[in-house]
Enzyme design. Sequence first.
Site, PDB file in Angstrom:
ATOM      1  N   GLY A   1       1.373  -0.612  -4.047  1.00 59.29           N
ATOM      2  CA  GLY A   1       1.157   0.469  -5.070  1.00 59.29           C
ATOM      3  C   GLY A   1       0.296   1.410  -5.455  1.00 59.29           C
TER       4      GLY A   1
ATOM      5  CB  SER B   1       2.451   7.009  -5.922  1.00 61.31           C
ATOM      6  OG  SER B   1       3.189   7.746  -5.005  1.00 61.31           O
TER       7      SER B   1
ATOM      8  CD  GLU C   1       2.099   5.199   4.790  1.00 64.10           C
ATOM      9  OE1 GLU C   1       3.195   5.022   4.500  1.00 64.10           O
ATOM     10  OE2 GLU C   1       1.430   6.687   4.268  1.00 64.10           O
TER      11      GLU C   1
END
Length: 406
Positions: A133, A135, A250
């Site tokens: 959660g 954006s 990432e």
Amino acid sequence: MDGSIDSPAAVDIDAFRAEVRAFLDEKLTPELRAATARQAGVFADGELVRQWHRILYERGWIAPSWPKQYGGPGWSPLQQHVFADECAKADAPVLAGMGLQLCGPVLMGFGTPEQKAYFLPRLLSGEHYWCQGYSEPQSGSDLASLQTRAVRDGDHYVVNGSKIWTTHAHFANWIFLLVRTKAEGKPQAGISFMLAPMDTPGITVRPILSISGEHEVNQVFLDDVRIPVANRVGEENQGWTVAKYLLEFERGGGTMASRLQKLVRQARRIAEAEQAGEGSFWADSPDFRRRLLTLKMEIEALDYAEGQVAAQLSAGKKVGDASASVLKLTVSQLLQRATELALEALGHYATADQRHALGFDANEPPIGPDYATTPTARYLNSRAATIYGGSQEIQHNILARVVLGL
């Protein structure tokens, strides 16, 4: 913060690669391969994810980047690269990585002993399926502007707001999220990082269907959701530090080259089967062949770059922002070009609605040949590749700042 990791012993990489290949040959059953071939989105369908997760978990390979002390195999970055590369070449299901690749490392770095003891084993086993959660409708690339509020009420926070583009929220039973716990001062200084079960009263998931037909993402609404203070990771108002730490996972090494090579081979097979005009096939077109070979060479260069990154990480070096941004830009653009070629060669079959033949539990044949099942959906799905994970514009800004000093 506990940042300790195991120091992997030296291994014979060729023998390790052979071991991974043998495992994949055995465990990727015809049924799993067929289900994977019907996937057009970024990640596999939730049930397919669960099946492949269980297989990897039983082998002890579900969390390649985790150190042994937390239940991982303790592999070096080069081993992790080899494993991911072989999975890509074998077309293994792509697991949703929000839990194992993102939340898990954050808990290792910032979690309390109680949080680690509770969440990490359940992440490994697959009991907990996580979504992210971050954006919000008005806070995408400018994440620090998020407005989902969390107000302290005794041993709980009361959370109100919404999150969007939440991948696999309809499959997940837990969510990690960023919330605003302080409105004053610098925006980054008022954010906290929290964990919540998806069945908490006040959480509502609404689907967002992609133009390609997949249900991958959702909007999550939080209305007076009570989250225990014990589920906050890190200190209050220090969630931005936690979030930046998460984003490091990432970046870094990737293995998209092997998956892109498979898309190019698919485009060539279609071009050899479909006519571009009377008596000629797309594969005979000089312009089509030129673009196909150019793309193939660029993907080979990407493969070399990904291998370099894996070697750097194995040597204890970090992947800088510039390298990470270049790889992100390159992968996104090559993905879009590969899917464009397949769609072009597909001809009139590209206009058919193939949604009935896509997904994990599809049992109807496609319209036309088997190779017509996924190219259109993959083309449409890949339009978002230059937006998600940091848009092209954001990556160019990073390069302008880091490389050019602008």
